[in-house]
Design an enzyme around this catalytic site. Structure first.
Site, PDB file in Angstrom:
ATOM      1  N   ALA A  63       0.863  -1.179   0.000  1.00 21.42           N
ATOM      2  CA  ALA A  63       0.000   0.000   0.000  1.00 21.42           C
ATOM      3  C   ALA A  63       0.901   1.231   0.000  1.00 21.42           C
ATOM      4  O   ALA A  63       1.988   1.209   0.588  1.00 21.42           O
ATOM      5  CB  ALA A  63      -0.873  -0.010   1.246  1.00 21.42           C
ATOM      6  N   GLY A 108       1.164  -5.071   1.001  1.00 24.16           N
ATOM      7  CA  GLY A 108       0.012  -5.268   0.131  1.00 24.16           C
ATOM      8  C   GLY A 108       0.380  -5.917  -1.195  1.00 24.16           C
ATOM      9  O   GLY A 108      -0.455  -6.565  -1.828  1.00 24.16           O
ATOM     10  N   GLU A 111       0.290  -9.417  -0.564  1.00 23.80           N
ATOM     11  CA  GLU A 111      -1.118  -9.788  -0.343  1.00 23.80           C
ATOM     12  C   GLU A 111      -1.890  -9.872  -1.671  1.00 23.80           C
ATOM     13  O   GLU A 111      -2.786 -10.708  -1.811  1.00 23.80           O
ATOM     14  CB  GLU A 111      -1.748  -8.801   0.648  1.00 23.80           C
ATOM     15  CG  GLU A 111      -1.078  -8.954   2.014  1.00 23.80           C
ATOM     16  CD  GLU A 111      -1.494  -7.908   3.022  1.00 23.80           C
ATOM     17  OE1 GLU A 111      -1.088  -6.737   2.855  1.00 23.80           O
ATOM     18  OE2 GLU A 111      -2.228  -8.237   3.956  1.00 23.80           O
ATOM     19  N   GLU A 131       4.520  -4.914   7.403  1.00 28.31           N
ATOM     20  CA  GLU A 131       3.533  -4.019   8.030  1.00 28.31           C
ATOM     21  C   GLU A 131       3.807  -3.738   9.502  1.00 28.31           C
ATOM     22  O   GLU A 131       3.683  -2.606   9.958  1.00 28.31           O
ATOM     23  CB  GLU A 131       2.114  -4.588   7.876  1.00 28.31           C
ATOM     24  CG  GLU A 131       1.494  -4.338   6.510  1.00 28.31           C
ATOM     25  CD  GLU A 131       1.730  -5.477   5.524  1.00 28.31           C
ATOM     26  OE1 GLU A 131       2.694  -6.245   5.723  1.00 28.31           O
ATOM     27  OE2 GLU A 131       0.961  -5.580   4.556  1.00 28.31           O
TER      28      GLU A 131
HETATM   29  N1  CAA Z   1       4.539   3.558  -0.422  1.00 27.41           N
HETATM   30  C1  CAA Z   1       4.876   4.737  -0.975  1.00 27.41           C
HETATM   31  N2  CAA Z   1       6.042   4.952  -1.616  1.00 27.41           N
HETATM   32  C2  CAA Z   1       6.901   3.918  -1.671  1.00 27.41           C
HETATM   33  C3  CAA Z   1       6.626   2.665  -1.116  1.00 27.41           C
HETATM   34  C4  CAA Z   1       5.377   2.501  -0.471  1.00 27.41           C
HETATM   35  N3  CAA Z   1       4.966   1.321   0.041  1.00 27.41           N
HETATM   36  N4  CAA Z   1       7.680   1.850  -1.321  1.00 27.41           N
HETATM   37  C5  CAA Z   1       8.581   2.579  -2.007  1.00 27.41           C
HETATM   38  N5  CAA Z   1       8.113   3.829  -2.226  1.00 27.41           N
HETATM   39  C6  CAA Z   1       8.756   4.924  -2.927  1.00 27.41           C
HETATM   40  C7  CAA Z   1       9.840   5.574  -2.052  1.00 27.41           C
HETATM   41  O1  CAA Z   1       9.264   6.504  -1.163  1.00 27.41           O
HETATM   42  C8  CAA Z   1      10.699   6.217  -3.123  1.00 27.41           C
HETATM   43  O2  CAA Z   1      10.073   7.400  -3.565  1.00 27.41           O
HETATM   44  P1  CAA Z   1      10.910   8.788  -3.633  1.00 27.41           P
HETATM   45  O3  CAA Z   1      11.970   8.513  -4.680  1.00 27.41           O
HETATM   46  O4  CAA Z   1       9.884   9.777  -4.047  1.00 27.41           O
HETATM   47  O5  CAA Z   1      11.489   8.995  -2.274  1.00 27.41           O
HETATM   48  C9  CAA Z   1      10.622   5.220  -4.300  1.00 27.41           C
HETATM   49  O6  CAA Z   1       9.448   4.424  -4.058  1.00 27.41           O
HETATM   50  C10 CAA Z   1      11.804   4.283  -4.361  1.00 27.41           C
HETATM   51  O7  CAA Z   1      11.935   3.671  -3.095  1.00 27.41           O
HETATM   52  P2  CAA Z   1      13.290   3.699  -2.223  1.00 27.41           P
HETATM   53  O8  CAA Z   1      14.111   4.896  -2.574  1.00 27.41           O
HETATM   54  O9  CAA Z   1      12.917   3.519  -0.797  1.00 27.41           O
HETATM   55  O10 CAA Z   1      13.981   2.386  -2.812  1.00 27.41           O
HETATM   56  P3  CAA Z   1      15.038   1.453  -2.073  1.00 27.41           P
HETATM   57  O11 CAA Z   1      15.479   0.483  -3.123  1.00 27.41           O
HETATM   58  O12 CAA Z   1      16.055   2.249  -1.350  1.00 27.41           O
HETATM   59  O13 CAA Z   1      14.180   0.674  -0.949  1.00 27.41           O
HETATM   60  C11 CAA Z   1      12.320  -0.630  -0.140  1.00 27.41           C
HETATM   61  C12 CAA Z   1      13.204  -0.255  -1.342  1.00 27.41           C
HETATM   62  C13 CAA Z   1      13.158  -1.365   0.912  1.00 27.41           C
HETATM   63  C14 CAA Z   1      11.223  -1.528  -0.665  1.00 27.41           C
HETATM   64  C15 CAA Z   1      11.716   0.638   0.494  1.00 27.41           C
HETATM   65  O14 CAA Z   1      11.189   1.450  -0.545  1.00 27.41           O
HETATM   66  C16 CAA Z   1      10.608   0.339   1.457  1.00 27.41           C
HETATM   67  O15 CAA Z   1      10.853  -0.074   2.581  1.00 27.41           O
HETATM   68  N6  CAA Z   1       9.338   0.564   1.031  1.00 27.41           N
HETATM   69  C17 CAA Z   1       8.171   0.341   1.881  1.00 27.41           C
HETATM   70  C18 CAA Z   1       7.749  -1.110   1.864  1.00 27.41           C
HETATM   71  C19 CAA Z   1       6.633  -1.308   2.862  1.00 27.41           C
HETATM   72  O16 CAA Z   1       6.753  -1.059   4.042  1.00 27.41           O
HETATM   73  N7  CAA Z   1       5.502  -1.807   2.364  1.00 27.41           N
HETATM   74  C20 CAA Z   1       4.318  -2.054   3.180  1.00 27.41           C
HETATM   75  C21 CAA Z   1       3.367  -0.895   3.017  1.00 27.41           C
HETATM   76  S1  CAA Z   1       2.009  -0.995   4.139  1.00 27.41           S
HETATM   77  C22 CAA Z   1       0.947  -2.115   3.452  1.00 27.41           C
HETATM   78  O17 CAA Z   1       1.176  -2.667   2.411  1.00 27.41           O
HETATM   79  C23 CAA Z   1      -0.320  -2.316   4.250  1.00 27.41           C
HETATM   80  C24 CAA Z   1      -1.222  -3.390   3.784  1.00 27.41           C
HETATM   81  O18 CAA Z   1      -1.410  -4.382   4.433  1.00 27.41           O
HETATM   82  C25 CAA Z   1      -1.960  -3.250   2.562  1.00 27.41           C
END
Ligand code: CAA
Length: 257
Positions: A63, A108, A111, A131
């Site tokens: 998400a 997500g 998921e 999460e």
């Molecule tokens: N939401 C919004 N933006 C996201 C994202 C997310 N889930 N994952 C990555 N992005 C964005 C980053 O913010 C970044 O954008 P900017 O360049 O504008 O800053 C871009 O994508 C590239 O990401 P990174 O620079 O962070 O890339 P990386 O290779 O250094 O890291 C990663 C990759 C480890 C996946 C890291 O992006 C990360 O931890 N992302 C979040 C993953 C996460 O926690 N997902 C769960 C979300 S909650 C959920 O899904 C709830 C549910 O049950 C439905």
């Protein structure tokens, strides 16, 4: 469009198209996924769907933390079903779905893949449910589907630590069907989809319905459901075609009728 939707013969291809955000699902993408999934479910010419992510880095990073999570914070406590129905919840979709996991598959994203029936993963993919590291629980079916797919202790590991695993480990524990080089993910998913398209489509759908609805039943009720669906399938033209083709030693020509 956040979701690119293509129809290739009997196969629908859904591509989450936000590579700049690692294909994270914002509210717009979730709404679009609902719309195209309803079209797929209701289009009689489409038999199997493949979901993948744009670019070579991510299937879906979950998400959108900046957009969807604030939306959920605002809406979910008052309206638990605030999000549109998707493969993850509320969409009675009996056509098979294949996840072509081309890279990072987190939260997500995993998921969505878990709501698919078959998962083909790139050897570069990493899969996880981070999460809890955000103070959240997997809320698109992860807590329910993951322990039904893999052993409890492995599901607990993924859900409680939030740490992702690589594609080989995902294969070893039964989370994905096959691991292939990155450039073969889509072609392998298409091959599997085409193989499924050779089978009687109404039979495939009835089997999926029996499997999914049967999960929530006692064995006795599940067997009754199976029996009812078998009765329905036996009444279809496709059943007559399949058995006639076998006797006549030719390929069946199924029409989903
Ligand atoms: N939401 C919004 N933006 C996201 C994202 C997310 N889930 N994952 C990555 N992005 C964005 C980053 O913010 C970044 O954008 P900017 O360049 O504008 O800053 C871009 O994508 C590239 O990401 P990174 O620079 O962070 O890339 P990386 O290779 O250094 O890291 C990663 C990759 C480890 C996946 C890291 O992006 C990360 O931890 N992302 C979040 C993953 C996460 O926690 N997902 C769960 C979300 S909650 C959920 O899904 C709830 C549910 O049950 C439905």
């Amino acid at each position: 469009m956040a979701i690119d939707y293509k129809k290739e013969g009997k196969i629908a291809i859904f591509t989450i198209n936000r590579p700049e955000a690692l294909n994270a699902m914002n509210v717009q993408a979730t709404k679009e996924l609902h719309e195209v999934m309803v079209d797929f479910r209701d289009d009689p010419n489409l038999w199997v769907g493949i979901i993948t992510g744009a670019g070579d880095k991510a299937f879906c990073a979950g998400a959108d933390i900046k957009d969807t999570l604030p939306f959920l914070k605002e809406n979910l406590p008052q309206k638990p079903w605030a999000m549109p129905s998707t493969p993850m919840r509320g969409l009675e979709l009996w056509k098979p779905l294949i996840a072509a996991i081309n890279g990072l598959t987190l939260g997500g994203g995993l998921e969505i893949a878990l709501a698919c029936d078959i998962r083909i993963a790139s050897e570069k993919a990493r899969l996880g449910l981070p999460e809890v590291t955000l103070g959240l629980i997997p809320g698109w079916g992860g807590t329910q589907r993951l322990p039904r797919v893999i052993p409890w202790c492995k599901a607990a590991q993924l859900i409680f630590t939030g740490k992702p695993i690589d594609a080989q480990e995902a294969y070893r524990i039964g989370l994905v069907n096959k691991v292939v080089p990155p450039e073969e993910v889509m072609s392998t998913a298409r091959e599997w989809a085409e193989t499924i398209c050779q089978a009687g489509p109404l039979a495939v759908r009835a089997a999926k319905e029996a499997m999914i609805r049967g999960y929530e039943m006692t064995l006795t009720d599940g067997l009754k459901l199976e029996n009812a669906l078998e009765g329905y399938v036996i009444g279809t033209e496709d059943f007559t075609e399949g058995t006639t083709a076998f006797i006549e030693k030719r390929k069946p020509n199924y029409k989903a009728k």
